[in-house]
Write a protein that holds these residues in place. Structure first.
Motif, PDB file in Angstrom:
ATOM      1  N   LYS A  27       0.800  -1.234   0.000  1.00 43.54           N
ATOM      2  CA  LYS A  27       0.000   0.000   0.000  1.00 43.54           C
ATOM      3  C   LYS A  27       0.828   1.278   0.000  1.00 43.54           C
ATOM      4  N   SER A  30       1.486   6.974   3.521  1.00 43.83           N
ATOM      5  CA  SER A  30       0.341   7.881   3.416  1.00 43.83           C
ATOM      6  C   SER A  30       0.780   9.214   2.815  1.00 43.83           C
ATOM      7  N   ARG A 126       0.141   5.292  -2.726  1.00 43.79           N
ATOM      8  CA  ARG A 126       0.062   5.834  -1.373  1.00 43.79           C
ATOM      9  C   ARG A 126      -1.296   5.458  -0.780  1.00 43.79           C
ATOM     10  N   ASN A 127      -1.235   4.810   0.379  1.00 44.47           N
ATOM     11  CA  ASN A 127      -2.470   4.295   1.018  1.00 44.47           C
ATOM     12  C   ASN A 127      -3.239   3.376   0.082  1.00 44.47           C
TER      13      ASN A 127
END
Length: 890
Positions: A27, A30, A126-127
């Motif tokens: 993933k 963030s 990202r995320n």
């Protein structure tokens, strides 16, 4: 700031690297964490690539032979206590320096603005969401996705790889692509053997990968090299080399003439100091020292203008070559066509054909009958369309947010339109392995784990995919695929292509165990046809190319019938359009007989061509003296783009590698932008040639005036500061104004220029000397007519002002003899009139400001003097125009 000093990532397993960089290998980090790391580690840039500072540009103005000559003249004036002259000459140095600085500063910032337009972007996760961001914003710990054609934007540890091959020649010098994997290495390993790492500046030549970024900017391996090696001096363009050589030869000629004038003055008993300062000033005035700067500024401004029309020209030298282009070898999809693909037809065994109704706006997917939806072929085709696909598509604000190949995004749209949840389906059946599409195989296949067993999805060109198929799905039953069946499907593909559709075939296999070899024993499912209509404005632009003597050759990987259909709609090839050369029939360049080379050179449409054949075609055309512009978008197109005289990469669908090696990038991928760039290239070169002719004719007229006055011992002569002032007034603003002329409407009605031809050929030299003679004769004639009056200073005043106004009016003669007197690009150029107005005002200030009058040795003038100035200035202009109209000069 130093980046994390830990165990080298190539020695660590993936879990360890993830922990070290506090990131998730699936993933990423963030967006908030990315912002903090950007503050900590800084921008992902190589600092050595910065442009020149303001002080460097300023100091460059003082490193000039012209400045040294002026300083010598100022020193001599001071030595003989001619303080006014010394101060005035120093002021001239300041003015020259300021003007040169402003021009170079503008050019530098124009190029900087251009560089900002060509910033690369990268895909980061990202995320769990895939985003496209500028490469400068990548931070350590970012999870990046890269595929064939991408440049690695930073250093990183590979965490997932599919048939990954990387060209690391930029870093290691090894030209053969290196196979990469995810396995950790033991001990200290040389850079070239770190097979689980990607390095900034290298490019993906095959496959795809995910990597965790471990170093950015100056901390990358490329950054380390940049800190050890000073940046190489920027190379000069061919045009700049021509101008430099031209200026050197002119300087030699000028110095000889100045020496003759100096000796003539001494023999006529003119004061030594006067002749010395006049000789120096004359040398300065005669040498067009600003030529390279004005040329660079004209090029940079022109490139910026092109950028506003969606064309990024990356190299100054490309502008000169653009004006000489004789052949444009262009892709079809997205360049000649809209690149707005949609599935418009679907052919499935045994004889079922579904087509979109052109009279309805309804997509084909929404008009599929229920019985077809429930059939096996349709369901499997949807599976392949979604799973054998690297594009991404999301619904956003009532529209679509697309990323990836347009053909693949159109397949995802087709699936969405059948109410299929594409993202959920992909997560349910993740990709385990991939045989990537290449221009050689023209087929792609992927392996997926399904609920019960495994699933292989494959798509590609019909003739290529059929080679891997042994069976066919017919009404839910798998049957043997016979040779007659294959011929039938090739015929069906031909029919779709003949209607202007782009065909794509589908196949699958459901093995019990994960297959090592994906492309074998496949089950054929059917063929789709994609509609990609020609761009509306292309047909007219191709007509313009014909009038400009530029041949358009279409190269496509599509089916020959599709290529012929589009060529006929656009008017490409005229008589040649009946013959489409098929890439399958093209021999390699080494085996190509002379008759085939001739056939290639004459052909206008090539179908099913691969990048190697593009390269061979460029070689064939260049052999015949053609100047070739070649478009490309893939990593394999890079050799042809580099080989072509002008390499043109696609900005939307082009890979980063193709954009890196190309001379031009089309931000909108449109053919019209190519032609617009060629037109601008012609205009820019013509502008440069114009202001060279203007500068030379003005400067040589000054030589003729002073030389004639000295040789004939006339009772009037220009003083040194007057010569310098004339040079400032006429050489700066009018020349700059000529450099930004919009160009004639007829510029695309002329044949391309010969790149081997000098900037100033024999005819233009004759014109320059003719212009100079007329201007000099006008100035001397006015002064002679005014000689013998009670005011001894009057002839000098008349000579001074007539020479200035003759030169200012002369800028209006810098048009072709074929163009109307008033309705031409020079008369329409508002900057021309502004430059004449400002220069005239500055000239008149020498009369109205007493301090300037004293320094410039000018005094009050009577009506008779002004009548002579006006009559001879306008008379010179008229004489030049008449000579042009009767074709005695250009």
């Amino acid at each position: 700031m130093e980046q994390a000093a830990q165990t080298p990532p190539y020695q660590s397993d993936i879990n360890t690297v993830s922990q070290q960089w506090k990131t998730d290998a699936a993933k990423g980090i963030s967006p908030e964490e990315a912002a903090q790391r950007l503050e900590q580690y800084g921008w992902n840039v190589i600092e050595a690539t910065r442009g020149r500072s303001t002080w460097q540009i300023l100091l460059h103005q003082l490193r000039s032979a012209v400045v040294y000559l002026l300083l010598a003249a100022a020193a001599l004036s001071a030595f003989f206590q001619e303080w006014a002259d010394a101060i005035a000459i120093l002021l001239v140095i300041v003015v020259n320096t300021v003007i040169g600085f402003i021009m170079e500063y503008q050019a530098e910032h124009s190029m900087e603005a251009l560089r900002e337009m060509t910033q690369l972007r990268a895909r980061v996760i990202r995320n769990g969401r895939t985003l496209e961001i500028p490469v400068e914003e990548i931070v350590p710990g970012d999870l990046l996705f890269l595929e064939a054609g991408d440049l690695a934007p930073a250093d990183g540890r590979i965490v997932e790889a599919s048939q990954l091959q990387v060209n690391e020649s930029a870093l290691t010098g090894e030209s053969v692509p290196v196979e990469k994997n995810t396995q950790a290495l033991e001990g200290k390993t040389p850079l070239a053997e770190r097979h689980n790492m990607l390095f900034k500046g290298t490019y993906i030549s095959n496959g795809n990968a995910r990597m965790i970024c471990t170093a950015t900017g100056m901390q990358t391996e490329l950054g380390h090299i940049a800190t050890m090696v000073d940046e190489a001096a920027a190379g000069t363009t061919p045009l700049e080399k021509k101008l430099e050589g031209f200026s050197r030869r002119l300087m030699g000629i000028t110095l000889i003439i100045v020496l003759v004038i100096f000796v003539a003055g001494i023999l006529n008993r003119v004061a030594l100091l006067d002749m010395l300062s006049t000789a120096i000033a004359l040398a300065v005035a005669a040498i067009p020292e600003g030529l390279p700067i004005v040329a660079t500024l004209a090029l940079a401004r022109g490139m910026l203008r092109m950028a506003r029309h969606q064309v990024i020209v990356k190299r100054l030298s490309a502008v000169e070559t653009l004006g000489a282009t004789t052949v444009i070898c262009t892709d079809k999809t997205g360049t000649l066509t809209e690149n707005s693909l949609e599935v418009a037809a679907l052919a499935m065994p045994p004889e079922q054909v579904l087509e979109k109704d052109p009279n309805k706006g309804q997509p084909l997917a929404e008009s599929i009958p229920e019985e077809v939806r429930e059939g096996g072929n349709y369901r499997y085709i949807l599976d392949v369309a979604v799973l054998c696909n690297n594009a991404s598509l999301a619904k956003q604000n009532g529209g679509w947010k697309e990323s990836g190949d347009p053909l693949e995004t159109s397949l995802l749209k087709f699936a969405w339109q059948t109410d299929m949840n594409v993202e959920e389906y992909r997560q349910r059946y993740p990709k385990e392995k991939e045989a990537t599409f290449s221009s050689e195989t023209r087929v792609m296949a992927t392996l997926h784990k399904k609920d019960q067993g495994w699933f292989i999805a494959a798509k590609g060109a019909t003739e290529n995919l059929l080679e891997y198929c042994t069976q066919v799905l017919d009404k839910g039953e798998i049957k043997e695929l016979t040779e007659p069946d294959k011929r039938k499907w090739l015929q069906r593909t031909e029919e779709l292509a003949g209607h202007g559709l782009k065909p794509l075939a589908f196949a699958m296999r459901e093995p019990e165990q994960p297959a090592e070899e994906l492309l074998r024993e496949l089950v054929f499912l059917g063929v789709t046809g994609f509609l990609d209509p020609p761009r509306k404005d292309v047909k007219q632009v191709i007509k313009e190319c014909r009038s400009a003597r530029i041949k358009v050759t279409m190269l496509t990987g599509d089916h020959p019938a599709t290529a012929r259909n589009i060529a006929e709609q656009l008017g490409i090839g005229e008589k040649e359009q009946d013959t489409v050369i098929n890439g399958r029939d093209m021999k390699s360049y080494a085996q190509l007989p002379a008759e085939d080379k001739e056939r290639w050179a004459q052909a206008a449409v090539f179908a099913r061509v691969d990048p190697r054949q593009k390269l061979d075609l460029v070689s064939v055309l260049q052999e015949r003296g053609q100047i070739v512009a070649m478009t490309g978008d893939g990593v394999n197109d890079a050799p042809a783009l580099k080989k072509a005289d002008i390499g043109i990469a696609m900005g939307i669908r082009g890979t980063q590698v193709s954009q890196e090696v190309a001379d031009m990038v089309l931000k909108d991928d449109a053919f019209t932008s190519i032609v617009k760039a060629i037109e601008q290239g012609r205009v820019i070169f013509e502008n440069i040639r114009r202001f060279i002719m203007f500068l030379l004719s003005c400067n040589l007229s000054e030589l003729l005036v002073i030389g004639t006055a000295a040789a004939l011992n006339l009772p009037f002569q220009l003083v040194a500061l007057q010569i310098l002032f004339i040079n400032l007034i006429t050489d700066v603003l009018p020349a700059l104004a000529l450099g930004v002329t919009e160009g004639s409407e007829a510029v695309m009605e002329k044949a391309p220029k010969n790149p081997e031809q000098p900037i100033i050929d024999r005819k233009r030299w004759i014109a320059i000397w003719s212009y100079s003679a007329v201007i000099a004769a006008a100035a001397l004639g006015a002064a002679i007519m005014d000689a013998g009056t009670e005011n001894e200073q009057a002839p000098n005043n008349v000579l001074f002002f007539t020479l200035i106004f003759s030169q200012l009016l002369h800028v209006l003669n810098m048009v072709s003899a074929k163009e109307p007197l008033f309705n031409n690009e020079i008369w329409k150029n508002k900057y021309i009139w502004l430059s004449i107005g400002v220069s005239s005002l500055l000239t008149l200030l020498t009369l109205f400001i007493p301090a300037l009058s004293k320094v410039m040795h000018v005094g009050a003038m009577e009506s008779r003097d002004w009548l002579l100035v006006a009559a001879f200035s306008v008379g010179g202009f008229v004489v030049v125009r008449v000579l042009k109209q009767v074709r005695l000069i250009l």
